[in-house]
Design an enzyme around this catalytic site. Structure first.
Site, PDB file in Angstrom:
ATOM      1  N   ASN A   1      -1.089  -0.275   8.646  1.00  0.00           N
ATOM      2  CA  ASN A   1      -0.122  -0.099   9.745  1.00  0.00           C
ATOM      3  C   ASN A   1       0.278   1.363   9.931  1.00  0.00           C
ATOM      4  O   ASN A   1       0.551   1.800  11.045  1.00  0.00           O
ATOM      5  CB  ASN A   1       1.076  -1.035   9.555  1.00  0.00           C
ATOM      6  CG  ASN A   1       2.028  -0.552   8.492  1.00  0.00           C
ATOM      7  OD1 ASN A   1       2.923   0.207   8.772  1.00  0.00           O
ATOM      8  ND2 ASN A   1       1.814  -0.966   7.249  1.00  0.00           N
TER       9      ASN A   1
ATOM     10  N   HIS B   1      -0.508  -8.843   0.652  1.00  0.00           N
ATOM     11  CA  HIS B   1      -1.623  -9.003   1.596  1.00  0.00           C
ATOM     12  C   HIS B   1      -2.253 -10.386   1.559  1.00  0.00           C
ATOM     13  O   HIS B   1      -3.050 -10.720   2.421  1.00  0.00           O
ATOM     14  CB  HIS B   1      -2.708  -7.956   1.297  1.00  0.00           C
ATOM     15  CG  HIS B   1      -2.136  -6.582   1.127  1.00  0.00           C
ATOM     16  ND1 HIS B   1      -1.934  -6.003  -0.105  1.00  0.00           N
ATOM     17  CD2 HIS B   1      -1.698  -5.693   2.035  1.00  0.00           C
ATOM     18  CE1 HIS B   1      -1.386  -4.806   0.053  1.00  0.00           C
ATOM     19  NE2 HIS B   1      -1.234  -4.585   1.342  1.00  0.00           N
TER      20      HIS B   1
ATOM     21  N   CYS C   1       3.431 -10.083  14.068  1.00  0.00           N
ATOM     22  CA  CYS C   1       4.303  -9.452  13.075  1.00  0.00           C
ATOM     23  C   CYS C   1       5.338  -8.618  13.817  1.00  0.00           C
ATOM     24  O   CYS C   1       4.990  -7.619  14.446  1.00  0.00           O
ATOM     25  CB  CYS C   1       3.511  -8.584  12.106  1.00  0.00           C
ATOM     26  SG  CYS C   1       4.611  -7.580  11.105  1.00  0.00           S
TER      27      CYS C   1
ATOM     28  N   HIS D   1       0.821  -1.205   0.000  1.00  0.00           N
ATOM     29  CA  HIS D   1       0.000   0.000   0.000  1.00  0.00           C
ATOM     30  C   HIS D   1       0.860   1.262   0.000  1.00  0.00           C
ATOM     31  O   HIS D   1       1.003   1.944   1.023  1.00  0.00           O
ATOM     32  CB  HIS D   1      -0.958  -0.012   1.198  1.00  0.00           C
ATOM     33  CG  HIS D   1      -2.161  -0.862   0.949  1.00  0.00           C
ATOM     34  ND1 HIS D   1      -2.897  -1.440   1.957  1.00  0.00           N
ATOM     35  CD2 HIS D   1      -2.775  -1.223  -0.201  1.00  0.00           C
ATOM     36  CE1 HIS D   1      -3.898  -2.134   1.430  1.00  0.00           C
ATOM     37  NE2 HIS D   1      -3.838  -2.010   0.126  1.00  0.00           N
TER      38      HIS D   1
ATOM     39  N   SER E   1       5.177   0.102   4.560  1.00  0.00           N
ATOM     40  CA  SER E   1       5.219   0.111   3.093  1.00  0.00           C
ATOM     41  C   SER E   1       5.762   1.431   2.536  1.00  0.00           C
ATOM     42  O   SER E   1       5.708   1.663   1.326  1.00  0.00           O
ATOM     43  CB  SER E   1       3.818  -0.162   2.536  1.00  0.00           C
ATOM     44  OG  SER E   1       2.858   0.612   3.222  1.00  0.00           O
TER      45      SER E   1
ATOM     46  N   SER F   1      -2.878   2.553   3.957  1.00  0.00           N
ATOM     47  CA  SER F   1      -1.944   1.643   4.631  1.00  0.00           C
ATOM     48  C   SER F   1      -2.397   1.442   6.077  1.00  0.00           C
ATOM     49  O   SER F   1      -2.388   2.372   6.882  1.00  0.00           O
ATOM     50  CB  SER F   1      -0.532   2.236   4.590  1.00  0.00           C
ATOM     51  OG  SER F   1       0.255   1.675   5.613  1.00  0.00           O
TER      52      SER F   1
ATOM     53  N   GLU G   1      -6.001  -7.872   3.108  1.00  0.00           N
ATOM     54  CA  GLU G   1      -5.478  -8.988   3.931  1.00  0.00           C
ATOM     55  C   GLU G   1      -6.634  -9.721   4.621  1.00  0.00           C
ATOM     56  O   GLU G   1      -6.642 -10.950   4.722  1.00  0.00           O
ATOM     57  CB  GLU G   1      -4.484  -8.469   4.980  1.00  0.00           C
ATOM     58  CG  GLU G   1      -3.931  -9.608   5.828  1.00  0.00           C
ATOM     59  CD  GLU G   1      -3.092  -9.135   7.012  1.00  0.00           C
ATOM     60  OE1 GLU G   1      -2.436  -8.071   6.915  1.00  0.00           O
ATOM     61  OE2 GLU G   1      -3.108  -9.829   8.046  1.00  0.00           O
TER      62      GLU G   1
ATOM     63  N   HIS H   1     -10.291  -4.691   4.195  1.00  0.00           N
ATOM     64  CA  HIS H   1      -8.855  -4.663   3.904  1.00  0.00           C
ATOM     65  C   HIS H   1      -8.505  -5.928   3.113  1.00  0.00           C
ATOM     66  O   HIS H   1      -8.996  -7.011   3.433  1.00  0.00           O
ATOM     67  CB  HIS H   1      -8.071  -4.605   5.223  1.00  0.00           C
ATOM     68  CG  HIS H   1      -6.603  -4.338   5.017  1.00  0.00           C
ATOM     69  ND1 HIS H   1      -5.720  -5.353   4.708  1.00  0.00           N
ATOM     70  CD2 HIS H   1      -5.877  -3.199   5.053  1.00  0.00           C
ATOM     71  CE1 HIS H   1      -4.508  -4.834   4.580  1.00  0.00           C
ATOM     72  NE2 HIS H   1      -4.582  -3.525   4.780  1.00  0.00           N
TER      73      HIS H   1
ATOM     74  N   CYS I   1       3.096 -12.092   2.136  1.00  0.00           N
ATOM     75  CA  CYS I   1       4.103 -12.077   3.201  1.00  0.00           C
ATOM     76  C   CYS I   1       4.012 -13.390   4.003  1.00  0.00           C
ATOM     77  O   CYS I   1       2.912 -13.809   4.377  1.00  0.00           O
ATOM     78  CB  CYS I   1       3.879 -10.892   4.133  1.00  0.00           C
ATOM     79  SG  CYS I   1       5.014 -10.932   5.534  1.00  0.00           S
TER      80      CYS I   1
END
Ligand code: SF4
Length: 309
Positions: free
Chosen positions: A224, A74, A194, A41, A266, A222, A126, A124, A96
């Site tokens: 995060n 994602h 993570c 992202h 990202s 994004s 993911e 999202h 990932c």
């Protein structure tokens, strides 16, 4: 003006791997290279790869049969995977490995006969991918209220999993609600989900002890990066998400002496430099980096790309 940079910040190993996958595919594949969704992202990253020949699409039916199809970091649902196999697309998976780990955890819990409670944000990519990989009963919960409203008995055996990029604190509150409501609960240690999310959130908490304003470099979509900005706000620091230096509003900095900068997983360093450059245009800046965790994690590339290159 003093500028303090969070450490660590910016690219994580999953993002580095995903970008590397597209670059190597462009260098080694003789067919056109398509990427389903933004590979990560960040608009700057996507535009850079587009300029080098990558074509970005939203759905597989936009990809011609003779092309290479790359799945973004994602992850994707089983339905997308099957559709690609049916169409005999040559797939390279840039999911990932830590997202894959969550898929596997969820499937393991569902195979044990547990109802899976997936803590994440609806919509999202993911989250859509993970929901579409678990065969069994899965409920998406975003908050304590969602947990209380689940239409299942309190003695249902449940297991929770979480989206990789959530705020660890928000997740903890939802997990506490799950543990309070249900009598039979299992789930992973959230700090292990993570390392990059955990490290960037810890770093921004440290940074906020020293600054008057927080600038988070990252794209609006994004997850995060948004969580990093929210942590700054929760700690009482005016916090802004900026894609690059052009989005810095000088009005935010009036009367402020110390500006903190971090970047989502990202966001490339060149954009952090761009934001520092924008601050430098407003007056002299003294730059300092906070001490923090040094990350040495790397993820292996898919074998077919290693062999090809
Ligand atoms: Fe992987 Fe974590 Fe980076 Fe997401 S933030 S790509 S889960 S390492």
């Amino acid at each position: 003006m003093k500028v303090i940079l969070a450490q660590p910040r910016g690219f994580c190993a999953g993002v580095v791997r995903a970008i590397d996958i597209v670059e190597r595919a462009l260098a080694t594949c003789d067919a056109p290279v398509y990427v389903r969704h933004e590979i990560v992202h960040n608009r700057h990253v996507v535009d850079g790869l587009k300029a080098r020949g990558a074509r970005f699409v939203e759905e597989l039916d936009e990809i011609p049969g003779d092309a290479v199809a790359i799945f973004s970091a994602h992850g994707v649902s089983r339905a997308v995977e099957s559709e690609a196999a049916d169409r005999k697309l040559r797939v390279i998976d840039a999911t990932c490995p830590l997202v894959t780990k969550v898929h596997n955890q969820g499937q393991r819990y569902a195979s044990l006969g547990r109802t899976v409670l997936f803590i994440g944000h609806a919509g999202h990519p993911e989250v859509e991918g993970t929901l579409g990989r678990i065969t069994g009963t899965v409920h998406l919960v975003e908050s304590r209220e969602d947990v209380l409203g689940l239409p299942i008995p309190d003695d249902t055996p449940v297991a929770y999993i979480t989206q990789t990029t959530l705020s660890v604190d928000d997740t903890r509150q939802t997990i506490e609600a799950i543990q309070k409501r249900f009598s039979d609960v299992i789930g992973p240690e959230t700090r292990d989900i993570c390392y990059a999310t955990q490290n960037r959130q810890t770093a921004v908490r440290n940074l906020c002890r020293h600054i008057d304003v927080l600038l988070v470099v990252g794209s609006a979509n994004s997850s995060n990066s948004n969580r990093l900005r929210e942590i700054g706000e929760e700690l009482g620091i005016p916090s802004y998400l900026v894609a690059d230096g052009r989005q810095v509003d000088p009005a935010w900095l009036v009367g402020k002496e110390t500006i903190g900068i971090t970047a989502g997983a990202s966001a490339p360093d060149v954009l952090v430099d761009d934001v520092v450059g924008a601050l430098a245009k407003l007056g002299p800046v003294e730059i300092q980096a906070l001490q923090g965790v040094e990350e040495k994690i790397t993820f292996r590339l898919p074998r077919e790309l290693l062999e090809a290159s």
